[in-house]
Scaffold this motif. Structure first.
Motif, PDB file in Angstrom:
ATOM      1  N   LEU A 178      53.074 -47.222 -33.442  1.00  0.00           N
ATOM      2  CA  LEU A 178      52.257 -48.375 -33.072  1.00  0.00           C
ATOM      3  C   LEU A 178      50.791 -48.183 -33.392  1.00  0.00           C
ATOM      4  O   LEU A 178      50.074 -49.157 -33.605  1.00  0.00           O
ATOM      5  CB  LEU A 178      52.431 -48.695 -31.582  1.00  0.00           C
ATOM      6  CG  LEU A 178      53.844 -49.077 -31.146  1.00  0.00           C
ATOM      7  CD1 LEU A 178      53.880 -49.298 -29.633  1.00  0.00           C
ATOM      8  CD2 LEU A 178      54.348 -50.299 -31.901  1.00  0.00           C
ATOM      9  N   VAL A 179      50.331 -46.946 -33.442  1.00  0.00           N
ATOM     10  CA  VAL A 179      48.912 -46.686 -33.739  1.00  0.00           C
ATOM     11  C   VAL A 179      48.681 -46.308 -35.191  1.00  0.00           C
ATOM     12  O   VAL A 179      47.541 -46.195 -35.610  1.00  0.00           O
ATOM     13  CB  VAL A 179      48.320 -45.612 -32.805  1.00  0.00           C
ATOM     14  CG1 VAL A 179      48.356 -46.073 -31.369  1.00  0.00           C
ATOM     15  CG2 VAL A 179      49.010 -44.286 -32.970  1.00  0.00           C
ATOM     16  N   ALA A 180      49.758 -46.091 -35.929  1.00  0.00           N
ATOM     17  CA  ALA A 180      49.602 -45.658 -37.341  1.00  0.00           C
ATOM     18  C   ALA A 180      49.039 -46.771 -38.186  1.00  0.00           C
ATOM     19  O   ALA A 180      49.211 -47.921 -37.959  1.00  0.00           O
ATOM     20  CB  ALA A 180      50.958 -45.228 -37.889  1.00  0.00           C
ATOM     21  N   LYS A 194      53.541 -52.550 -24.066  1.00  0.00           N
ATOM     22  CA  LYS A 194      52.751 -51.616 -24.878  1.00  0.00           C
ATOM     23  C   LYS A 194      51.440 -52.260 -25.340  1.00  0.00           C
ATOM     24  O   LYS A 194      50.570 -51.579 -25.870  1.00  0.00           O
ATOM     25  CB  LYS A 194      53.547 -51.173 -26.112  1.00  0.00           C
ATOM     26  CG  LYS A 194      54.786 -50.376 -25.798  1.00  0.00           C
ATOM     27  CD  LYS A 194      54.441 -48.955 -25.486  1.00  0.00           C
ATOM     28  CE  LYS A 194      55.697 -48.123 -25.288  1.00  0.00           C
ATOM     29  NZ  LYS A 194      55.342 -46.742 -24.940  1.00  0.00           N
ATOM     30  N   GLY A 195      51.332 -53.571 -25.168  1.00  0.00           N
ATOM     31  CA  GLY A 195      50.103 -54.267 -25.525  1.00  0.00           C
ATOM     32  C   GLY A 195      49.908 -54.467 -27.014  1.00  0.00           C
ATOM     33  O   GLY A 195      48.766 -54.557 -27.480  1.00  0.00           O
ATOM     34  N   VAL A 196      51.007 -54.532 -27.760  1.00  0.00           N
ATOM     35  CA  VAL A 196      50.891 -54.691 -29.203  1.00  0.00           C
ATOM     36  C   VAL A 196      51.308 -56.096 -29.626  1.00  0.00           C
ATOM     37  O   VAL A 196      52.271 -56.649 -29.097  1.00  0.00           O
ATOM     38  CB  VAL A 196      51.728 -53.637 -29.970  1.00  0.00           C
ATOM     39  CG1 VAL A 196      51.186 -52.242 -29.711  1.00  0.00           C
ATOM     40  CG2 VAL A 196      53.198 -53.697 -29.591  1.00  0.00           C
ATOM     41  N   PRO A 197      50.592 -56.666 -30.570  1.00  0.00           N
ATOM     42  CA  PRO A 197      50.992 -57.982 -31.068  1.00  0.00           C
ATOM     43  C   PRO A 197      52.193 -57.852 -31.996  1.00  0.00           C
ATOM     44  O   PRO A 197      52.368 -56.823 -32.658  1.00  0.00           O
ATOM     45  CB  PRO A 197      49.755 -58.452 -31.841  1.00  0.00           C
ATOM     46  CG  PRO A 197      49.090 -57.188 -32.283  1.00  0.00           C
ATOM     47  CD  PRO A 197      49.377 -56.177 -31.205  1.00  0.00           C
ATOM     48  N   PHE A 198      53.013 -58.885 -32.022  1.00  0.00           N
ATOM     49  CA  PHE A 198      54.164 -58.879 -32.920  1.00  0.00           C
ATOM     50  C   PHE A 198      54.441 -60.292 -33.372  1.00  0.00           C
ATOM     51  O   PHE A 198      54.083 -61.263 -32.693  1.00  0.00           O
ATOM     52  CB  PHE A 198      55.402 -58.256 -32.265  1.00  0.00           C
ATOM     53  CG  PHE A 198      55.821 -58.909 -30.980  1.00  0.00           C
ATOM     54  CD1 PHE A 198      56.685 -60.000 -30.976  1.00  0.00           C
ATOM     55  CD2 PHE A 198      55.358 -58.436 -29.760  1.00  0.00           C
ATOM     56  CE1 PHE A 198      57.077 -60.599 -29.789  1.00  0.00           C
ATOM     57  CE2 PHE A 198      55.746 -59.028 -28.566  1.00  0.00           C
ATOM     58  CZ  PHE A 198      56.610 -60.112 -28.584  1.00  0.00           C
ATOM     59  N   ALA A 207      64.352 -58.247 -23.770  1.00  0.00           N
ATOM     60  CA  ALA A 207      64.034 -56.880 -23.343  1.00  0.00           C
ATOM     61  C   ALA A 207      63.175 -56.167 -24.380  1.00  0.00           C
ATOM     62  O   ALA A 207      62.227 -55.455 -24.033  1.00  0.00           O
ATOM     63  CB  ALA A 207      65.319 -56.099 -23.087  1.00  0.00           C
ATOM     64  N   ALA A 208      63.479 -56.351 -25.658  1.00  0.00           N
ATOM     65  CA  ALA A 208      62.688 -55.723 -26.718  1.00  0.00           C
ATOM     66  C   ALA A 208      61.272 -56.283 -26.733  1.00  0.00           C
ATOM     67  O   ALA A 208      60.298 -55.525 -26.826  1.00  0.00           O
ATOM     68  CB  ALA A 208      63.366 -55.921 -28.073  1.00  0.00           C
ATOM     69  N   LYS A 209      61.148 -57.596 -26.623  1.00  0.00           N
ATOM     70  CA  LYS A 209      59.821 -58.216 -26.600  1.00  0.00           C
ATOM     71  C   LYS A 209      59.042 -57.759 -25.374  1.00  0.00           C
ATOM     72  O   LYS A 209      57.830 -57.523 -25.457  1.00  0.00           O
ATOM     73  CB  LYS A 209      59.931 -59.743 -26.620  1.00  0.00           C
ATOM     74  CG  LYS A 209      60.451 -60.283 -27.930  1.00  0.00           C
ATOM     75  CD  LYS A 209      60.405 -61.795 -28.008  1.00  0.00           C
ATOM     76  CE  LYS A 209      61.265 -62.459 -26.968  1.00  0.00           C
ATOM     77  NZ  LYS A 209      61.295 -63.931 -27.107  1.00  0.00           N
ATOM     78  N   PRO A 267      52.064 -54.035 -39.001  1.00  0.00           N
ATOM     79  CA  PRO A 267      52.580 -55.272 -38.406  1.00  0.00           C
ATOM     80  C   PRO A 267      53.984 -55.068 -37.844  1.00  0.00           C
ATOM     81  O   PRO A 267      54.792 -54.335 -38.417  1.00  0.00           O
ATOM     82  CB  PRO A 267      52.580 -56.259 -39.572  1.00  0.00           C
ATOM     83  CG  PRO A 267      52.588 -55.411 -40.801  1.00  0.00           C
ATOM     84  CD  PRO A 267      51.906 -54.130 -40.444  1.00  0.00           C
ATOM     85  N   ILE A 268      54.252 -55.715 -36.737  1.00  0.00           N
ATOM     86  CA  ILE A 268      55.553 -55.634 -36.080  1.00  0.00           C
ATOM     87  C   ILE A 268      56.226 -56.992 -36.203  1.00  0.00           C
ATOM     88  O   ILE A 268      55.625 -58.021 -35.893  1.00  0.00           O
ATOM     89  CB  ILE A 268      55.405 -55.247 -34.605  1.00  0.00           C
ATOM     90  CG1 ILE A 268      54.694 -53.899 -34.485  1.00  0.00           C
ATOM     91  CG2 ILE A 268      56.762 -55.218 -33.907  1.00  0.00           C
ATOM     92  CD1 ILE A 268      54.247 -53.564 -33.081  1.00  0.00           C
ATOM     93  N   VAL A 269      57.467 -56.975 -36.668  1.00  0.00           N
ATOM     94  CA  VAL A 269      58.253 -58.194 -36.806  1.00  0.00           C
ATOM     95  C   VAL A 269      59.543 -58.005 -36.034  1.00  0.00           C
ATOM     96  O   VAL A 269      60.196 -56.958 -36.148  1.00  0.00           O
ATOM     97  CB  VAL A 269      58.560 -58.506 -38.291  1.00  0.00           C
ATOM     98  CG1 VAL A 269      59.476 -59.720 -38.419  1.00  0.00           C
ATOM     99  CG2 VAL A 269      57.273 -58.715 -39.073  1.00  0.00           C
ATOM    100  N   ILE A 270      59.911 -59.018 -35.252  1.00  0.00           N
ATOM    101  CA  ILE A 270      61.156 -58.972 -34.504  1.00  0.00           C
ATOM    102  C   ILE A 270      61.906 -60.285 -34.733  1.00  0.00           C
ATOM    103  O   ILE A 270      61.376 -61.362 -34.499  1.00  0.00           O
ATOM    104  CB  ILE A 270      60.912 -58.699 -32.998  1.00  0.00           C
ATOM    105  CG1 ILE A 270      62.218 -58.679 -32.209  1.00  0.00           C
ATOM    106  CG2 ILE A 270      59.906 -59.638 -32.404  1.00  0.00           C
ATOM    107  CD1 ILE A 270      62.081 -58.178 -30.779  1.00  0.00           C
ATOM    108  N   TYR A 271      63.111 -60.151 -35.244  1.00  0.00           N
ATOM    109  CA  TYR A 271      64.000 -61.300 -35.441  1.00  0.00           C
ATOM    110  C   TYR A 271      64.779 -61.513 -34.150  1.00  0.00           C
ATOM    111  O   TYR A 271      65.350 -60.556 -33.612  1.00  0.00           O
ATOM    112  CB  TYR A 271      64.978 -61.047 -36.587  1.00  0.00           C
ATOM    113  CG  TYR A 271      64.336 -61.031 -37.954  1.00  0.00           C
ATOM    114  CD1 TYR A 271      64.321 -62.173 -38.746  1.00  0.00           C
ATOM    115  CD2 TYR A 271      63.761 -59.882 -38.460  1.00  0.00           C
ATOM    116  CE1 TYR A 271      63.744 -62.166 -40.010  1.00  0.00           C
ATOM    117  CE2 TYR A 271      63.179 -59.862 -39.721  1.00  0.00           C
ATOM    118  CZ  TYR A 271      63.173 -61.010 -40.486  1.00  0.00           C
ATOM    119  OH  TYR A 271      62.602 -61.001 -41.737  1.00  0.00           O
TER     120      TYR A 271
END
Length: 85
Positions: free
Chosen positions: A83-85, A25-29, A17-19, A3-7
């Motif tokens: 991201l794929v791990a 990259k097509g990844v959910p966060f 820019a980070a989002k 899981p990806i978390v961004i504050y």
């Protein structure tokens, strides 16, 4: 995928820019908006080992850092494997 978390804060160009990179990259966060929410800001600071700036990005339990850290990780080829791990 971990899981990806961004504050973030709503007015922050580095957060945008980070989002943007993560979206490309097509990844959910999960975005945690901390504007005016001191309890979430304190949570972020604790998780980020005292860092107080936004964004603060986590992939799984690994602290990536801020926007510049995310882009540097991608430039050296280290982001995609996480991201794929």
């Amino acid at each position: 995928m971990a899981p990806i978390v961004i504050y973030t804060k709503s007015w922050c160009p580095y957060c945008s820019a980070a989002k943007d990179l993560l979206q490309r990259k097509g990844v959910p966060f999960e975005e945690i908006e901390i504007t005016g929410r001191s309890e979430l800001r304190e949570e972020m600071i604790e998780r980020a080992d005292g860092r107080t700036t936004v964004p603060q990005i986590f992939i799984g339990e690994q602290h990536i850092g801020g926007c510049d850290d995310l882009y540097a990780l991608d430039a050296r080829g280290g982001l995609d494997p996480l991201l794929v791990a």
